[in-house]
Design an enzyme around this catalytic site. Structure first.
Site, PDB file in Angstrom:
ATOM      1  CG  HIS A   1      21.963   6.622  47.178  1.00 37.57           C
ATOM      2  ND1 HIS A   1      20.607   6.798  47.333  1.00 37.57           N
ATOM      3  CD2 HIS A   1      22.201   5.312  47.430  1.00 37.57           C
ATOM      4  CE1 HIS A   1      20.039   5.645  47.688  1.00 37.57           C
ATOM      5  NE2 HIS A   1      21.000   4.724  47.742  1.00 37.57           N
TER       6      HIS A   1
ATOM      7  CG  ASP B   1      23.071   3.015  50.514  1.00 37.76           C
ATOM      8  OD1 ASP B   1      23.936   3.878  50.281  1.00 37.76           O
ATOM      9  OD2 ASP B   1      21.868   3.285  50.679  1.00 37.76           O
ATOM     10  CD  GLU B   2      19.018   1.486  48.443  1.00 32.79           C
ATOM     11  OE1 GLU B   2      17.968   0.911  48.748  1.00 32.79           O
ATOM     12  OE2 GLU B   2      19.159   2.721  48.546  1.00 32.79           O
ATOM     13  CB  ALA B   3      26.479   1.070  44.261  1.00 32.75           C
TER      14      ALA B   3
END
Length: 535
Positions: free
Chosen positions: A279, A342-344
Site C-alpha cells: 500500500h 496488510d495485503e503485501a
C-alpha cells in the site's frame, strides 16, 4: 462494587407519549451497565448552574491526578463543564454558568468517586428534583457521563437555535463503565482526502457514543496525507491525488496536531497508521530511490490492492521508515503507532518477515506500541504488539488459528471483522455507496456478534476491544461517510462499551430507533434500515 445490568427503564417511550415527559433513564446507546430508575425528574431551567468540584468531599485516595494538591477544581473538570454549557446553551437559551462555588442544586460534575469499579472511564449519574450529579474517578468518566446526560435530554437539545422546553431528566441512577478499553473507529483519509473540519465533525459524532480511539489511515497507494519534513515530496507529490483523480491533499504538521488536540478534548486518542511495506505506491511515486529498480511509478488513482512494495533489500528503505515513524511518533502523544502490514502481496514471505521485524523495532525505538493488521502475525509480533483482525466469519481456520496462536503468546487483539463492522460495506444490494467484497452487512448483522467468542482459540483476555473502520474508495465527503457509518457505528460503540449480558437485538433495535430523531437533529442523513422501527 461490581457493575450489574438492570433492564428497568431501558425501553423507549411509546409513540404518543407526551413531549414533556422525560426520556426513560435507560433509553441510551450504548446501554449502561446498571440503570435504577426512580423518583421525580430533574429539570434544567433558566437559573440552573453547572457546578464543578474536585470531589474532596468524597475522601482521599481517588488517584485522580488532575486535581491539584491545593484542592482547587482541575482545569479539566472546568473545561468539561464549559463544554456542557456550550452544548446545551443554544437550544435551551439558558446561560448555564460554570462555577466552582458550592451550593444546592444545579448540574454537578464531581471528580473523586471512591468507587474503583468505575475505572478511568466510568461514571455515576444521579438525577433527583434537587440536582443532577455526575461523579467519576477521572475526567474521561465525567465526559462520558456528560454524553449520557445529553442523550437523556430531548433530541431538540442538539439544535443550534432556541427550542421549547421543558428540559427534564428522569429520576434515578445510572452506574456505568466500559467493557473494553479500546473502542475505536478508523477513517481512511488516503483513498479520498478529508479536510480537518470533516475529521472534527466525525470526532464529535464518535464522542457522543463513547468511542475513545480514532485510527487515521494516513498513507496508501492513492495518497500520502501527512507532511514529513525529511521526505517532503511524500505530501506534496504523493498527496496530490486520490481515487478517481481528484486533487487529494494532506495535513500539515500543525493541522495534524490540531486534529490530535481536538480528539483529546473529546477524550479520543489518535492512532496514526503508515501502511507498510505494501500500500505504498504514493511513497514509491514520490521517491525513485525507494523502488528496487530506481524508477518511480506514476501516481495511482485506482482501487486495486496488493501491487506495491517498498524495496526490502535497500538500506534507504530503513532510513525512510525511521524518518517517517520518528516524525509521526513525535506528533502523536497516544500510545499506538500502526504500521499496517496488510495485503503485501508484492513482498515475498521472507522479505515480509524481515521487514516487519525492522519496522517494529523502529516503533519501539520511538516509544510507541506496535499496532498492525492481523497479517503481522505471519511475522513475529514483538512483545506487547497489537494485531487488528479484519477477517470474515468465513476466513479459513489456518489464518484464524495463526492469529489465535499469536494471542495465546501475548499479542493483543483489536477486532474489526470486515463482514461485521467495516462501515463501508453495502447494507443491501440497493445501497448506492460502498463496496461488497466482504458481503452485505445490514444493521442486525453488524450488531449481532460478541468479541469475546468471535475468534475461536483466542484467550478472552487478549481482546483489547473493537474498531469499526470506514474505507473511502467510494466516499468523498461527510454526508457520504455518515450515510454508511450511521446507524452501524452505534452498534459498534455498544459492542465495545456495554456488558455482554446487557446486549440483545430486540431491545437494541428499539433504543436505536429512538436515536433516529437525534441523528436527524445533528444533520446526519443515516440509513433507515427496515430492520429498525424508526420513530
Amino acid at each position: 462494587m461490581a457493575l450489574g445490568f438492570s433492564s428497568a427503564g431501558a425501553v423507549p417511550a411509546r409513540p404518543g407519549t407526551e413531549a414533556s415527559a422525560p426520556r426513560p433513564l435507560g433509553q441510551l446507546v450504548p446501554v449502561p451497565a446498571e440503570v435504577v430508575p426512580g423518583g421525580s425528574p430533574y429539570a434544567i431551567t433558566s437559573t440552573t448552574p453547572i457546578r464543578v468540584a474536585d470531589g474532596s468531599g468524597h475522601g482521599s485516595g481517588s488517584g485522580t491526578s488532575s486535581v491539584s494538591s491545593s484542592g482547587s477544581v482541575s482545569d479539566e473538570v472546568r473545561r468539561i463543564g464549559t463544554y456542557l454549557s456550550e452544548l446545551l446553551r443554544p437550544a435551551t437559551g439558558y446561560a448555564l454558568p460554570v462555577t466552582d462555588r458550592p451550593g444546592p442544586g444545579g448540574i454537578r460534575l464531581e471528580l473523586g468517586s471512591p468507587d474503583r469499579s468505575l475505572g478511568e472511564e466510568g461514571y455515576r449519574l444521579h438525577s433527583t428534583p434537587a440536582a443532577l450529579t455526575i461523579t467519576a474517578r477521572a475526567p474521561a468518566g465525567l465526559f462520558h457521563g456528560v454524553q449520557t446526560l445529553r442523550q437523556l435530554l430531548p433530541d431538540r437539545v442538539e439544535a443550534d437555535s432556541r427550542q421549547e422546553g421543558p428540559w427534564k431528566v428522569a429520576g434515578g441512577t445510572i452506574t456505568d463503565a466500559p467493557r473494553y478499553g479500546y473502542r475505536g473507529a478508523m477513517l481512511d483519509v488516503s483513498r479520498h482526502f478529508f479536510p480537518v473540519e470533516a475529521v472534527k465533525r466525525y470526532i464529535d459524532q464518535l464522542a457522543l457514543y463513547k468511542v475513545n480511539k480514532l485510527h487515521l489511515h494516513l498513507s496508501d497507494d492513492q495518497g500520502w496525507r501527512i507532511a514529513i519534513d525529511s521526505w517532503p515530496r511524500l505530501a506534496t507529490h504523493g498527496g496530490s491525488t486520490e481515487v478517481g483523480g481528484g486533487p487529494g491533499g494532506y495535513y500539515t504538521k500543525e493541522q495534524y496536531r490540531e486534529i490530535v488536540r481536538y480528539a483529546a478534548s473529546r477524550y479520543l486518542e489518535v492512532v496514526p497508521e503508515i501502511d507498510l511495506p505494501g500500500h505504498t505506491n504514493a511513497a514509491l511515486a514520490s521517491y525513485a530511490e525507494l523502488n528496487c529498480d530506481g524508477v518511480a511509478p506514476p501516481l495511482y488513482t485506482g482501487t486495486t490492492v496488493g501491487f506495491s512494495s517498498l524495496c526490502v533489500s535497500k538500506p534507504v528503505t530503513y532510513d525512510f521508515v525511521d524518518d517517517v515513524l520518528r516524525e509521526v511518533a513525535a506528533l502523536t502523544p497516544g500510545k499506538y503507532l500502526h504500521i499496517g502490514g496488510d495485503e503485501a502481496d508484492a513482498t515475498s514471505d521472507e522479505d515480509y518477515v524481515a521487514f516487519m521485524a525492522k519496522a517494529q523495532a523502529v516503533v519501539g525505538k520511538y516509544g510507541k506500541t506496535v499496532m498492525g493488521w492481523h497479517q503481522l502475525t505471519a511475522a513475529e509480533p514483538v512483545k506487547g504488539a497489537v494485531a487488528q483482525y479484519w477477517g470474515y466469519d468465513r476466513t479459513g481456520p489456518a489464518e484464524r488459528g495463526q492469529v489465535a496462536d499469536a494471542a495465546k503468546n501475548g499479542t493483543g487483539l483489536v477486532l474489526s471483522p470486515a463482514d461485521r463492522i467495516y462501515l463501508d460495506m453495502k447494507y443491501t444490494e440497493d445501497t448506492e455507496l460502498g463496496l461488497r467484497w466482504a458481503g452485505l452487512v445490514e444493521v442486525r448483522r453488524s450488531y449481532d456478534w460478541d468479541p469475546a467468542t468471535y475468534l475461536e482459540g483466542a484467550p478472552q483476555e487478549a481482546v483489547l476491544g473493537i474498531e469499526a473502520p470506514i474505507w473511502t474508495e467510494t466516499l468523498t465527503d461527510s454526508t457520504e461517510i455518515e450515510q454508511m457509518a450511521f446507524p452501524r457505528l452505534l452498534g459498534a460503540a455498544e459492542i465495545g462499551w456495554s456488558p455482554a449480558e446487557a446486549r440483545d437485538w430486540d431491545t437494541y433495535r428499539l433504543r436505536l430507533a429512538a436515536q433516529g430523531p437525534r441523528l436527524t437533529a445533528l444533520g446526519i442523513d443515516f440509513y433507515r434500515s427496515p430492520q429498525v422501527p424508526w420513530s
